[in-house]
Design a protein around this motif. Sequence first.
Motif, PDB file in Angstrom:
ATOM      1  N   ILE A  11     -21.062   0.800 -16.068  1.00  0.00           N
ATOM      2  CA  ILE A  11     -21.071  -0.438 -15.297  1.00  0.00           C
ATOM      3  C   ILE A  11     -20.155  -1.479 -15.925  1.00  0.00           C
ATOM      4  O   ILE A  11     -19.259  -2.038 -15.277  1.00  0.00           O
ATOM      5  CB  ILE A  11     -22.510  -0.977 -15.179  1.00  0.00           C
ATOM      6  CG1 ILE A  11     -23.355  -0.069 -14.273  1.00  0.00           C
ATOM      7  CG2 ILE A  11     -22.507  -2.406 -14.631  1.00  0.00           C
ATOM      8  CD1 ILE A  11     -24.813  -0.447 -14.232  1.00  0.00           C
ATOM      9  N   ASN A  12     -20.393  -1.758 -17.214  1.00  0.00           N
ATOM     10  CA  ASN A  12     -19.621  -2.812 -17.864  1.00  0.00           C
ATOM     11  C   ASN A  12     -18.186  -2.389 -18.121  1.00  0.00           C
ATOM     12  O   ASN A  12     -17.277  -3.224 -18.105  1.00  0.00           O
ATOM     13  CB  ASN A  12     -20.304  -3.227 -19.166  1.00  0.00           C
ATOM     14  CG  ASN A  12     -21.600  -3.985 -18.909  1.00  0.00           C
ATOM     15  OD1 ASN A  12     -21.594  -5.121 -18.465  1.00  0.00           O
ATOM     16  ND2 ASN A  12     -22.724  -3.336 -19.177  1.00  0.00           N
ATOM     17  N   GLY A  13     -17.958  -1.087 -18.322  1.00  0.00           N
ATOM     18  CA  GLY A  13     -16.584  -0.615 -18.441  1.00  0.00           C
ATOM     19  C   GLY A  13     -15.809  -0.804 -17.155  1.00  0.00           C
ATOM     20  O   GLY A  13     -14.630  -1.183 -17.166  1.00  0.00           O
ATOM     21  N   SER A  14     -16.478  -0.558 -16.013  1.00  0.00           N
ATOM     22  CA  SER A  14     -15.840  -0.783 -14.714  1.00  0.00           C
ATOM     23  C   SER A  14     -15.493  -2.254 -14.536  1.00  0.00           C
ATOM     24  O   SER A  14     -14.396  -2.606 -14.094  1.00  0.00           O
ATOM     25  CB  SER A  14     -16.769  -0.319 -13.586  1.00  0.00           C
ATOM     26  OG  SER A  14     -17.058   1.051 -13.681  1.00  0.00           O
ATOM     27  N   TYR A  15     -16.454  -3.113 -14.907  1.00  0.00           N
ATOM     28  CA  TYR A  15     -16.186  -4.551 -14.815  1.00  0.00           C
ATOM     29  C   TYR A  15     -15.048  -4.962 -15.739  1.00  0.00           C
ATOM     30  O   TYR A  15     -14.246  -5.844 -15.405  1.00  0.00           O
ATOM     31  CB  TYR A  15     -17.441  -5.343 -15.157  1.00  0.00           C
ATOM     32  CG  TYR A  15     -18.485  -5.361 -14.071  1.00  0.00           C
ATOM     33  CD1 TYR A  15     -18.152  -5.641 -12.745  1.00  0.00           C
ATOM     34  CD2 TYR A  15     -19.820  -5.096 -14.354  1.00  0.00           C
ATOM     35  CE1 TYR A  15     -19.116  -5.648 -11.748  1.00  0.00           C
ATOM     36  CE2 TYR A  15     -20.791  -5.107 -13.369  1.00  0.00           C
ATOM     37  CZ  TYR A  15     -20.431  -5.387 -12.072  1.00  0.00           C
ATOM     38  OH  TYR A  15     -21.389  -5.404 -11.084  1.00  0.00           O
ATOM     39  N   LEU A  16     -14.978  -4.321 -16.907  1.00  0.00           N
ATOM     40  CA  LEU A  16     -13.915  -4.656 -17.858  1.00  0.00           C
ATOM     41  C   LEU A  16     -12.549  -4.287 -17.297  1.00  0.00           C
ATOM     42  O   LEU A  16     -11.576  -5.045 -17.427  1.00  0.00           O
ATOM     43  CB  LEU A  16     -14.160  -3.942 -19.188  1.00  0.00           C
ATOM     44  CG  LEU A  16     -13.243  -4.326 -20.354  1.00  0.00           C
ATOM     45  CD1 LEU A  16     -13.399  -5.801 -20.680  1.00  0.00           C
ATOM     46  CD2 LEU A  16     -13.569  -3.481 -21.576  1.00  0.00           C
TER      47      LEU A  16
END
Length: 466
Positions: free
Chosen positions: A21-26
């Motif tokens: 999730i946070n990698g996608s947002y990054l």
Amino acid sequence: MNLATLVESSVWFFVGYFVLINGSYLLIHGAALVGARRDSRERSVDAPYNLHESPFVPGIAVVLPAYNEAPVIVSSIRSLLSVEYPDFEVVVVNDGSTDGTLERVKAEFDLERADAAYPLDPPCEPITDVYRASDANLVVLDKENGGKADALNAGLFFTDQPLFCAVDADTIIERSALLEVVRPFLRDPERMLATGGTVRVANGCSIRDGVVQRVGLADSRLVNLQTMEYLRAFLSGRIGLSVLNSLLIISGAFGVFRTSAVREIGGYSTDSITEDMELILALHHHFAERDRAYSVEFVPDAVVWTEAPESRAVLARQRSRWYRGLLESLLTHRGMVGRRRYGAVGLVALPFFVLVEALGPLIEGVGYVLIPVAFLLGVLDVPFFVLFVAVALGLGTLMSWLSVFTEVVSFRRYTRPRDIVAILGYGVAENVLYRQWKALIAWKALLQFVRGDKSWGEMTRVGLEK
């Protein structure tokens, strides 16, 4: 497989999903930084002509649907009438209000009944009266109640302007916002279908005569958590998705559309509870199916200010509707997911929204409950628990802070150091408390969706001008 092994596997699953999730947002934020830098360069170059005087600037109808908006309707109309744009009209659609909304507009703007015929047969509830202001580009349509999408259709099929701008009744629009948001239509007039601007939280700002005089934070912690959330959503999410040609949402609070294109797909869907996302997906679907070149863009410099909910009950109803609307739209357009013919929307945007925006809060919610319980029962050791907390909270806080960095460097609406420090603090609090609460709301919304609940929920307004 014994209990300890099962718990350990579950922990790694949740940690991995949080990283996804946070990698996608990054990755999206990285694209947003590229887009913000590009926009900054474009702003630094003077336009070769004056947009105020250019004969090529298309006319715009600003359509404002209003249902029981008496506390905010006058300031919103004043704000719209004060925009800097050479050719526009404001079309207010009173959607069967019962709180005196129409009476306030009549008293403030000296409206008179007008004989006006529709250029097309509008797909909406019956129009009872049409009013015009004698000294302003203001038209008011009084109609029977049909909901927000129905009211937007009334304005969309009434106007003869080539573009229309959809705004919410609690919106304060910056004077240059229309000129900014229309620029992509001037750059690429044949392909551009829709553009959207940045929505910011107005609570806590000083507003007079429909104009934001001073930007500030609210007294409410709940509102300021939303301020942080809006910064990340627009200055990271929308910019990044636009750069990746994957923009699926143009906020209902502020978007500009080619009138003929939206009429071509039959206008707004009155069956959807999130008509803004449904409209953009329908445009993507319609034009990609026919192999017609088109574009949808986000314009971060075009800014409007909106009233954020100040109570948890109202905010919960709003977020429940947003989540149910997301599931509804993804289900309606499920045939586009993973399909090459829909370009980046099918291959990037829709898979992202399914895996991260739709499933993400649900999986997060399970992780927030299961892993702490396992730790308290002694099934989970300390290193695993620390890893979970670090991934779940640390990466989320990092993403929020990167959005604040984009705001401070590129857009600079918040200039006081104490406000910036406070927003950074809310970036931490959002991931410690607020994100878990939203996961709970998502689970409740899922159950409502399964039961077929399509309720809108009352959005109480308190007014923006203090």
